[in-house]
Motif scaffolding. Sequence first.
Motif: not given
Lengths: 463, 408
Positions: B118-127, B144-148, B200-209
Amino acid sequence: MTQTLTSRVADRLRAIVGEDQVITNPDRLVAYESDGLTAYRVVPRAVVLPETTDQVSEVLRVMHGEGIEVVPRGAGTGLSGGALPTPDSVIVGTARMNRILSIDEQNRLAKVQPGVVNARLTEATAPYGLYYAPDPASQSTCTLGGNVAENSGGPHCLKYGVTSRYVTGLTVVMADGEVVRLGGAGLEAVHGLDLVGLFVGSEGCFGIATEIEVRLLPKVESIRTLLGIFDTMEAAGHAVTDIIGSGLMPAAVEIVDNATIVAVEASVFSAGYPVDAGAALVVEFDGTEAGLDDDADRAEQCCLSAGATKVIRATSDEERIALWKGRKKAFGAMGRIAPDLLVQDATVPRTRLPEVLARITEIGREYDLKIANVFHAGDGNLHPNILFDRQNQEELERVEKASREIMTLCVSVGGTITGEHGVGVDKRAYMPLVYNEVEMDMLRSVRRVFDPDGRLNPGKVVQ
Amino acid sequence: MTLARSLRSALPGVSAREWDQSNNDVIGLGGTPEVLIRPVSTEEVSQILTWAGEEGVGVLPLGSGRHVGPVGGGKFVALETSLLSGVDEYEPADLTITSGTGTTFSTVDATLREHGQWAPFDSPGVNERSMGGFVSEASHGPLWAGYGSLRNHVLGATLVTGDGRVLRLGGKVVKNVAGYDLLRPVVGARGRLGILTSVCLRAFPLPAHERVLVLKGAKLTSLIEPALLAGTAPVLPVSIVVVGQLSALDGSSALVLRLHGAESTVDADQSAIEKHLGIPLDRLAEQEADGCLTEIRDRGGLEPRCVEVSVLPSRLSQVVAAADEVGVAKAVIDSYAGRLRMGSSDMSADAVSTFRGAVESLGGALRVTRWDGVTRPKDTSCRGAELQIAQRLESIFDPAGVLWPARQ
Ligand SMILES: Cc1cc2nc3c(=O)[nH]c(=O)nc-3n(C[C@H](O)[C@H](O)[C@@H](O)COP(=O)(O)OP(=O)(O)OC[C@H]3O[C@@H](n4cnc5c(N)ncnc54)[C@H](O)[C@@H]3O)c2cc1C
Ligand SMILES: Cc1cc2nc3c(=O)[nH]c(=O)nc-3n(C[C@H](O)[C@H](O)[C@H](O)COP(=O)(O)OP(=O)(O)OC[C@H]3O[C@@H](n4cnc5c(N)ncnc54)[C@H](O)[C@@H]3O)c2cc1C
């Protein structure tokens, strides 16, 4: 030929920084003739060692008025010739600008002068339970000013990111002596252009950073370190792909190849890695104690499935340091087996690592050169180290040809010519592999925005 | 000759039609563009910008147009990016994804999720946002705390400058210092330096939980202290926000923490944080958590008038105290980053200006991220030499000033 500085100019500089802080004696200037890339050497006209932003500003005003070129310098550990003088230049060194100006525990920020050594900031913030994340292997000597100029990385940048992620604000002295403040923590919402981000990585061409504000992180609770031994580099490469692909987020994933292992084991830094191993892989996890063993178990499984012959896990700090030793001392060990060492630096997409490494081995064979690989495997950042003897002109030519082939290879698979050491003078010739003429022109234009006369670190990055 | 005609005769292949006035309601522009152009390629964008420079007309890049704000007078055309769409390159094992800037974030996100990323950038209305608008705004989400910040995770882009030059910036590798980092000022530039055609965006592994923990409180202000304390816990949550009057929590205000990781890790993290705070936290069930997180994500970003504030975390309480007139009761506050977002339909330009003054006196900055009125209140701007550098930079990316037609 290096020109000497007129006594009139030297006197003006001495009046600003003090009698002893302007070096013009040729014997002492030799110490500044190169940085960590010793293949290039030029003696500067003088070295000036200011202590404050105001002094840097006054020094640059004089240089600007006199039309003299200026080369900023930190600790001189750079590996691309970024701090290499030009014959006409005066070096402005930050050695005396080594004060930590403030540590703001509550907001997790520090403000430092540029000459502060990277590791010293982490030491100074430790009592607050904080640390500075970017950790170049040279961290016990390199300066934060140099780190900013090169946008330096380090083994743990896989998880934590490189310097630019941590720099929130800068005070910069421009080529004409003007002092400019860029950004600042708390001001991120300003609807403007990210000039701090642009300055980071500008290799001393845009200005001299005289105050740096950085973010600190809370210290991690625990660490687990694994060392995987593999018969082949390919198998180690697969282990890396599996570890990252499985959703684990290691703090560091580093590989050394057989040539490096042999060099380390033959040196005073012997780390006990088996000399017949094709590759050794260091994987580190950090975070809360609770999940670490699970993560380490999963990574170990990935190593074994990829064909690791042995996986060792550190259970104490001493063991951890021992496991890292073969990686951390690699450059030092190689320095001892050949008169000269060219530490190359390039990045490729991680999935292309195995084929790129195989081809680098072939290139070494074709040019009859010894190439030892040490790399940040997690982010595809390679350091093919070429061992050679500078006195042997014919060998030097082969080194240059092999370097160019390696760079061309890395770019052709979607990578780039430098991941963390910068362009400096060394990689300037390879810039056209990455950029077309329009893009090169844009780089030059942006440089002129900061330094219209091109007297700040001339000849670096782009001409 | 009308502009649409001139464009059609100069560039017959390019899709251009007269601006449909009904679009004005959709996007709330003040001025009206004369033509709506929908390029299909980087080459077309380049031709359009070259044409615009010759004609002396402005070009306004639009994704949804939701965050553009009022545009003043002057002749301009709208360049809408939705046909620059599609995921161009995605290699899951490299954790990088390249797409056209007209691609919606949700398309990119769905592609990533198929591969456990996923791309952990959930700003308003992002979808609903286009990748171009999203990257150009570099807006702030609660993770931001977790992903900057997003700025650290945009790895490369194709940019067409105001005079039609095509620049490939960055690349598709995480570490890249070949040449000055021209990508950084482009991210967040709101289209001032050029029109992005791919990123080009960096992606992250989805957290297990994921675990969502809350501490309810009657008042927003009483929650800021525990939020700041949570930021010093031995375990850093990936998100630490205080949010006012959450409907998903029956109108309560709450401190909301998110933890990512393996289930056993998250259990231990929760205990460590509770111990650190000296209070137990409520764990939300999945459905309740989803509603709560969506509300937090969109709050202060989709209302007709929205502002975003940055300030040192230690000054948040003072900022909150000064924000009564602009609807602080419903704010979303990221206490780790020192960010605050608020939105409403009725905040006045005067109230925003007064609030901006208070924020600036506390060393912070305010920007207006949406504004449906005619006069948009001013943002905090950089000053002096920093501003001059920014202006010189703009002038080399856009020498004829095509890209910022009378924007506020
Ligand atoms: C008139 C109109 C017609 C549309 N038609 C369609 C359609 O037929 N099909 C469809 O799927 N969607 C269509 N859309 C929707 C639109 O393309 C996307 O839905 C959009 O999701 C998201 O835009 P945004 O909110 O991210 O950016 P916006 O709010 O538009 O822009 C945010 C900021 O970024 C700037 N910006 C935006 N894009 C770029 C860029 N590429 N480069 C540089 N700066 C940029 C803007 O100028 C602004 O400053 C239409 C939109 C409009 C306005
Ligand atoms: C053994 C060894 C290991 C290394 N490991 C790593 C590693 O893991 N990761 C990595 O990224 N690098 C590594 N390096 C390279 C080097 O240490 C870094 O590039 C470092 O940031 C350089 O810092 P310095 O203080 O030595 O700068 P210098 O070498 O003195 O200068 C580097 C550049 O910065 C400019 N500069 C210096 N100070 C300023 C200032 N205040 N303002 C503006 N410009 C300035 C100079 O002009 C020059 O262009 C390594 C080097 C060695 C020798």
